[in-house]
Design a protein around this motif. Sequence first.
Motif, mmCIF file in Angstrom:
data_model
loop_
_atom_site.group_PDB
_atom_site.id
_atom_site.type_symbol
_atom_site.label_atom_id
_atom_site.label_comp_id
_atom_site.label_asym_id
_atom_site.label_seq_id
_atom_site.Cartn_x
_atom_site.Cartn_y
_atom_site.Cartn_z
ATOM 1 N N ILE A 1 31.447 46.851 54.996
ATOM 2 C CA ILE A 1 31.635 45.587 54.281
ATOM 3 C C ILE A 1 32.648 45.761 53.159
ATOM 4 C CG2 ILE A 1 30.513 43.892 52.774
ATOM 5 C CD1 ILE A 1 27.926 44.399 54.385
ATOM 6 N N THR B 1 36.181 46.327 54.629
ATOM 7 C CA THR B 1 36.670 45.103 55.273
ATOM 8 C C THR B 1 37.141 44.105 54.231
ATOM 9 O OG1 THR B 1 35.178 45.382 57.171
ATOM 10 C CG2 THR B 1 36.076 43.173 56.791
ATOM 11 N N ASN B 2 36.313 43.878 53.196
ATOM 12 C CA ASN B 2 36.696 42.946 52.127
ATOM 13 C C ASN B 2 37.961 43.395 51.420
ATOM 14 O OD1 ASN B 2 34.563 41.237 52.576
ATOM 15 N ND2 ASN B 2 33.205 42.216 51.110
ATOM 16 N N GLN C 1 42.336 41.349 52.439
ATOM 17 C CA GLN C 1 43.104 40.683 51.397
ATOM 18 C C GLN C 1 44.599 40.701 51.707
ATOM 19 O OE1 GLN C 1 41.403 39.101 49.033
ATOM 20 N NE2 GLN C 1 39.539 39.927 49.978
ATOM 21 N N ALA D 1 42.988 39.411 59.518
ATOM 22 C CA ALA D 1 41.590 39.760 59.760
ATOM 23 C C ALA D 1 41.281 39.910 61.247
ATOM 24 C CB ALA D 1 40.670 38.705 59.140
ATOM 25 N N GLN E 1 32.072 34.844 61.205
ATOM 26 C CA GLN E 1 32.042 35.360 59.848
ATOM 27 C C GLN E 1 33.429 35.324 59.214
ATOM 28 O OE1 GLN E 1 31.445 39.566 59.407
ATOM 29 N NE2 GLN E 1 30.371 39.342 57.476
ATOM 30 N N ASN E 2 34.438 35.752 59.962
ATOM 31 C CA ASN E 2 35.801 35.791 59.429
ATOM 32 C C ASN E 2 36.326 34.396 59.103
ATOM 33 O OD1 ASN E 2 35.882 38.556 59.645
ATOM 34 N ND2 ASN E 2 36.957 38.585 61.586
ATOM 35 N N ASN F 1 34.350 32.562 56.077
ATOM 36 C CA ASN F 1 34.625 33.079 54.733
ATOM 37 C C ASN F 1 35.847 32.442 54.081
ATOM 38 O OD1 ASN F 1 32.658 34.999 53.831
ATOM 39 N ND2 ASN F 1 33.268 36.327 55.512
ATOM 40 N N ALA G 1 32.024 33.884 48.509
ATOM 41 C CA ALA G 1 31.520 35.172 48.983
ATOM 42 C C ALA G 1 30.028 35.319 48.683
ATOM 43 C CB ALA G 1 32.300 36.307 48.319
ATOM 44 N N ARG H 1 34.094 33.556 42.789
ATOM 45 C CA ARG H 1 34.157 34.817 43.508
ATOM 46 C C ARG H 1 34.562 34.642 44.963
ATOM 47 N NH1 ARG H 1 28.863 38.174 43.379
ATOM 48 N NH2 ARG H 1 30.046 39.185 44.982
#
Length: 293
Positions: A160, A163-164, A168, A172, A224-225, A228, A233, A293
């Motif tokens: 996680i 990936t985060n 950026q 993705a 999920q991708n 987001n 978040a 966030r």
Amino acid sequence: MKQYIADGMLLVTAIVWGSGFVITAIALEYLTAYQVMAGRFLLASIILTVLFGFRLKKASKSVIWKGILLGTILYIAFALQTVGLQYTTPSKNAFLTAVNVIIVPLIAFAVYKRRIDGYEIIGSMIAIVGIGLLSLQGSLTMNIGDALSLACAVAFAFDIFCTNLFVQKEDAIALTIIQFITASFLGVLVVVSQGDIPTTLEKEAIYSIIYLAIFSTTLAYLFQNVANQYTSATKAAIILSTESFFGMVLSVIFLHEVLTSRMVIGAIMILLAILIAEVKPAHPKKRMMKSSR
């Protein structure tokens, strides 16, 4: 409207991931843990490559090495989780895996020296007590399945965090494709090295692999991708953390798993710890600041 759709997609992802614990338990009745992982990642890689393979044409060296790193971490995480599931129950496996939400801030502190706030400390302490109630036996020992499930939570926390960090600057979906290809390569390599290639497959095993590949891997990660992009978040983490709850409920419904009152209390404490660590109750002004966030 997009935000509501995104939240719905995340909820579907949590339900699908929760069901994955049950389907994996069924698959393990016919296949080894390593065969299950090789099958799900290989099929998921094929599906993603067919649908989005064109994104790899512009993949940079940065995307490739980051995708390989993510794939390696993901395979290790799933290996620990799937092997652990052979020695513990699906509901315990689900809740112990969910502890990764508590571990992520610890990794951020170790890497960036980011201060761990009071709510994260409180959440961690409650989670430790919950883990004890859920996993420790009467002799205050933890079986190998529970230990592997906790190790898998650490691996998923790194997945996680990385990936985060990587999404950026990188595509993705391209990262996800390379991640899955890497995980499938490792999965097939392990099965071949063990000389454990299945010659025959029961239909239950085939159906389980197809479900895990299409829904728990391909669809869930794509949802999920995409989601987001339209929600915070914090809210995403809260919604996704409910996978452990759905894993427990579906284990009871479909596998007729028996839960003791101590296990239920432990599960509730872990879920409470996750919510405290993620929501971080605060004054209205602070909540407004954190919503960015």
